[in-house]
Design a protein around this motif. Structure first.
Motif, PDB file in Angstrom:
ATOM      1  N   ALA A 151       0.847  -1.195   0.000  1.00 12.90           N
ATOM      2  CA  ALA A 151       0.000   0.000   0.000  1.00 12.90           C
ATOM      3  C   ALA A 151       0.878   1.240   0.000  1.00 12.90           C
ATOM      4  CB  ALA A 151      -0.903  -0.002   1.233  1.00 12.90           C
ATOM      5  N   THR A 152       0.307   2.367  -0.369  1.00  6.26           N
ATOM      6  CA  THR A 152       1.038   3.619  -0.236  1.00  6.26           C
ATOM      7  C   THR A 152       0.777   4.214   1.144  1.00  6.26           C
ATOM      8  OG1 THR A 152      -0.700   5.124  -1.001  1.00  6.26           O
ATOM      9  CG2 THR A 152       0.650   4.053  -2.683  1.00  6.26           C
ATOM     10  N   ALA A 153       1.595   5.191   1.507  1.00  6.55           N
ATOM     11  CA  ALA A 153       1.406   5.878   2.781  1.00  6.55           C
ATOM     12  C   ALA A 153       0.448   7.060   2.653  1.00  6.55           C
ATOM     13  CB  ALA A 153       2.763   6.377   3.302  1.00  6.55           C
ATOM     14  N   ALA A 154      -0.017   7.360   1.447  1.00  8.87           N
ATOM     15  CA  ALA A 154      -0.731   8.601   1.161  1.00  8.87           C
ATOM     16  C   ALA A 154      -2.155   8.624   1.697  1.00  8.87           C
ATOM     17  CB  ALA A 154      -0.752   8.827  -0.352  1.00  8.87           C
ATOM     18  N   LEU A 155      -2.726   9.803   1.657  1.00  8.91           N
ATOM     19  CA  LEU A 155      -4.123  10.007   2.037  1.00  8.91           C
ATOM     20  C   LEU A 155      -5.022   9.072   1.236  1.00  8.91           C
ATOM     21  CD1 LEU A 155      -6.098  11.832   3.669  1.00  8.91           C
ATOM     22  CD2 LEU A 155      -6.222  13.287   1.636  1.00  8.91           C
ATOM     23  N   GLY A 156      -5.934   8.389   1.915  1.00  9.35           N
ATOM     24  CA  GLY A 156      -6.833   7.445   1.265  1.00  9.35           C
ATOM     25  C   GLY A 156      -6.413   6.002   1.403  1.00  9.35           C
ATOM     26  N   THR A 157      -5.209   5.784   1.905  1.00  3.76           N
ATOM     27  CA  THR A 157      -4.691   4.415   1.973  1.00  3.76           C
ATOM     28  C   THR A 157      -5.396   3.554   3.013  1.00  3.76           C
ATOM     29  OG1 THR A 157      -2.654   3.110   1.958  1.00  3.76           O
ATOM     30  CG2 THR A 157      -2.841   4.810   3.676  1.00  3.76           C
ATOM     31  N   ILE A 158      -5.942   4.157   4.050  1.00  5.68           N
ATOM     32  CA  ILE A 158      -6.659   3.368   5.062  1.00  5.68           C
ATOM     33  C   ILE A 158      -7.815   2.624   4.401  1.00  5.68           C
ATOM     34  CG2 ILE A 158      -8.050   3.450   7.166  1.00  5.68           C
ATOM     35  CD1 ILE A 158      -6.454   5.933   7.999  1.00  5.68           C
ATOM     36  N   ASN A 159      -8.598   3.357   3.630  1.00  4.75           N
ATOM     37  CA  ASN A 159      -9.756   2.756   2.960  1.00  4.75           C
ATOM     38  C   ASN A 159      -9.338   1.660   1.982  1.00  4.75           C
ATOM     39  OD1 ASN A 159     -12.741   2.901   2.135  1.00  4.75           O
ATOM     40  ND2 ASN A 159     -11.705   3.278   0.190  1.00  4.75           N
ATOM     41  N   SER A 160      -8.438   1.971   1.080  1.00  3.80           N
ATOM     42  CA  SER A 160      -8.067   1.008   0.035  1.00  3.80           C
ATOM     43  C   SER A 160      -7.377  -0.221   0.620  1.00  3.80           C
ATOM     44  CB  SER A 160      -7.176   1.670  -1.020  1.00  3.80           C
ATOM     45  OG  SER A 160      -5.992   2.168  -0.449  1.00  3.80           O
ATOM     46  N   THR A 161      -6.569  -0.022   1.645  1.00  6.03           N
ATOM     47  CA  THR A 161      -5.833  -1.148   2.232  1.00  6.03           C
ATOM     48  C   THR A 161      -6.745  -2.069   3.026  1.00  6.03           C
ATOM     49  OG1 THR A 161      -3.866   0.256   2.386  1.00  6.03           O
ATOM     50  CG2 THR A 161      -3.852  -1.791   3.639  1.00  6.03           C
ATOM     51  N   GLY A 185       7.319   9.611   6.665  1.00  4.96           N
ATOM     52  CA  GLY A 185       7.429   9.746   8.108  1.00  4.96           C
ATOM     53  C   GLY A 185       6.633  10.865   8.732  1.00  4.96           C
ATOM     54  N   ASN A 186       5.778  11.530   7.957  1.00 10.44           N
ATOM     55  CA  ASN A 186       4.994  12.598   8.587  1.00 10.44           C
ATOM     56  C   ASN A 186       3.883  12.002   9.458  1.00 10.44           C
ATOM     57  OD1 ASN A 186       2.500  12.285   7.032  1.00 10.44           O
ATOM     58  ND2 ASN A 186       3.566  13.245   5.317  1.00 10.44           N
ATOM     59  N   SER A 187       3.250  12.847  10.250  1.00  9.57           N
ATOM     60  CA  SER A 187       2.298  12.366  11.256  1.00  9.57           C
ATOM     61  C   SER A 187       1.076  11.697  10.624  1.00  9.57           C
ATOM     62  CB  SER A 187       1.861  13.516  12.160  1.00  9.57           C
ATOM     63  OG  SER A 187       1.254  14.554  11.406  1.00  9.57           O
ATOM     64  N   MET A 188       0.626  12.199   9.476  1.00 13.92           N
ATOM     65  CA  MET A 188      -0.523  11.587   8.819  1.00 13.92           C
ATOM     66  C   MET A 188      -0.184  10.172   8.346  1.00 13.92           C
ATOM     67  SD  MET A 188      -2.390  12.423   5.199  1.00 13.92           S
ATOM     68  CE  MET A 188      -1.014  11.613   4.365  1.00 13.92           C
ATOM     69  N   GLU A 189       0.980  10.021   7.742  1.00 16.59           N
ATOM     70  CA  GLU A 189       1.373   8.712   7.236  1.00 16.59           C
ATOM     71  C   GLU A 189       1.547   7.698   8.360  1.00 16.59           C
ATOM     72  OE1 GLU A 189       3.731  10.299   3.238  1.00 16.59           O
ATOM     73  OE2 GLU A 189       4.862   9.554   4.971  1.00 16.59           O
ATOM     74  N   GLU A 190       2.117   8.147   9.470  1.00 15.78           N
ATOM     75  CA  GLU A 190       2.293   7.240  10.598  1.00 15.78           C
ATOM     76  C   GLU A 190       0.938   6.859  11.184  1.00 15.78           C
ATOM     77  OE1 GLU A 190       3.736   4.640  13.231  1.00 15.78           O
ATOM     78  OE2 GLU A 190       4.754   5.518  11.495  1.00 15.78           O
ATOM     79  N   ASP A 191       0.020   7.826  11.247  1.00 10.34           N
ATOM     80  CA  ASP A 191      -1.332   7.515  11.728  1.00 10.34           C
ATOM     81  C   ASP A 191      -2.028   6.541  10.786  1.00 10.34           C
ATOM     82  OD1 ASP A 191      -3.624   8.185  13.640  1.00 10.34           O
ATOM     83  OD2 ASP A 191      -4.538   8.620  11.691  1.00 10.34           O
ATOM     84  N   ASN A 192      -1.795   6.688   9.483  1.00  9.70           N
ATOM     85  CA  ASN A 192      -2.354   5.736   8.526  1.00  9.70           C
ATOM     86  C   ASN A 192      -1.902   4.313   8.847  1.00  9.70           C
ATOM     87  OD1 ASN A 192      -3.700   7.689   7.038  1.00  9.70           O
ATOM     88  ND2 ASN A 192      -2.133   7.844   5.451  1.00  9.70           N
ATOM     89  N   CYS A 193      -0.621   4.162   9.156  1.00  6.55           N
ATOM     90  CA  CYS A 193      -0.090   2.840   9.505  1.00  6.55           C
ATOM     91  C   CYS A 193      -0.752   2.287  10.759  1.00  6.55           C
ATOM     92  CB  CYS A 193       1.421   2.916   9.692  1.00  6.55           C
ATOM     93  SG  CYS A 193       2.354   3.282   8.198  1.00  6.55           S
ATOM     94  N   VAL A 194      -0.889   3.140  11.754  1.00  6.99           N
ATOM     95  CA  VAL A 194      -1.508   2.726  13.023  1.00  6.99           C
ATOM     96  C   VAL A 194      -2.951   2.298  12.803  1.00  6.99           C
ATOM     97  CG1 VAL A 194      -2.250   3.524  15.299  1.00  6.99           C
ATOM     98  CG2 VAL A 194       0.026   4.136  14.444  1.00  6.99           C
ATOM     99  N   MET A 195      -3.689   3.081  12.013  1.00  7.17           N
ATOM    100  CA  MET A 195      -5.104   2.775  11.779  1.00  7.17           C
ATOM    101  C   MET A 195      -5.279   1.527  10.917  1.00  7.17           C
ATOM    102  SD  MET A 195      -6.752   4.760  13.632  1.00  7.17           S
ATOM    103  CE  MET A 195      -8.342   4.127  13.071  1.00  7.17           C
ATOM    104  N   ILE A 196      -4.402   1.328   9.957  1.00  5.46           N
ATOM    105  CA  ILE A 196      -4.470   0.111   9.132  1.00  5.46           C
ATOM    106  C   ILE A 196      -4.278  -1.117  10.012  1.00  5.46           C
ATOM    107  CG2 ILE A 196      -3.201  -1.231   7.402  1.00  5.46           C
ATOM    108  CD1 ILE A 196      -2.748   1.436   5.906  1.00  5.46           C
TER     109      ILE A 196
END
Length: 234
Positions: A151-161, A185-196
């Motif tokens: 997956a990518t780290a970008a905005l929208g990745t939570i849904n697609s992943t 490594g920005n805060s949004m990308e790290e939060d995406n990882c946590v939420m996934i």
């Protein structure tokens, strides 16, 4: 080559097109080969390439420095950069399920760890007629392989992943974890990882930054993602 008695396999697929699945697959195989493991690559179909060396398969072979013969890397190659089912229709060529399965099992007889790369996302048609529908998920199920989702780290990745993982699991396909690509490594990308991780219940196995030339995963953890290949024709 010596016939491998207990070959193991793994399927790497993406949440969609252009998430860096081929790049991650190349780094995956490179790390295992450099650690001294006997590895091979296979892909059922590639679109948008004139020859094997210019295809995804050729890229992986070059980056990972595989000794594998070109003709064993994939079964079908199409010039047009569209979905395999459309490319095969335009070029009047059938993507034969039996050929895919047979070619895969030919590869695994000579290598201990075989990694299969998908085409696009999991809902990718390979061959479609009025009476036949051969999908990427059929390849995974036919070969009985566990998967890793890129997956990518970008905005929208939570849904697609998370949707990709849920779909795979609904089809009885094992998912070992996720590799997040294009991570800065920005805060949004790290939060995406946590939420996934929270929403899927699966681990993010690695975070890969743009331009990296190696994965960070422990080699033993990588090997543990593989499962024994069961060849019904053996």
């Amino acid at each position: 080559m010596t016939r491998i008695q207990s070959p193991k396999g793994l399927y790497i697929l993406g949440t969609g097109t252009d998430v860096g699945k081929t790049y991650i697959t190349a780094l995956w195989l490179k790390r295992l080969r450099e650690a001294g493991h006997d590895v091979a690559y296979y892909k059922a179909a590639v679109s948008g390439a004139l020859n094997i060396s210019e295809s995804d398969a050729g890229y992986v072979k070059q980056v990972a420095e595989l000794s594998q013969e070109d003709e064993t890397l994939l079964s079908y190659i199409f010039d047009e950069a569209v979905s395999p089912h459309l490319a095969s229709r335009h070029e009047n060529q059938c993507i034969d399920r039996t050929v895919v399965n047979t070619n895969f099992y030919k590869v695994v007889t000579d290598y201990e760890y075989t990694t299969v790369e998908g085409s696009g996302g999991i809902i990718c048609p390979l061959y479609v007629t009025d009476t036949e529908l051969y999908m990427l998920e059929d390849v995974v199920k036919d070969l009985q392989l566990p998967t890793i989702v890129v997956a990518t780290a970008a905005l929208g990745t939570i849904n697609s992943t998370v949707l990709t993982i849920h779909y795979l699991q609904s089809k009885g396909i094992t998912v070992k974890g996720i590799i997040v690509n294009q991570y800065t490594g920005n805060s949004m990308e790290e939060d995406n990882c946590v939420m996934i991780e929270r929403l899927s219940g699966l681990p993010v196995l690695d975070r890969v930054r743009p331009g990296e030339t190696s994965l960070h995963m422990d080699v033993e953890a990588m090997l543990n993602c593989y499962e024994d290949i069961i060849n019904p024709h053996a």
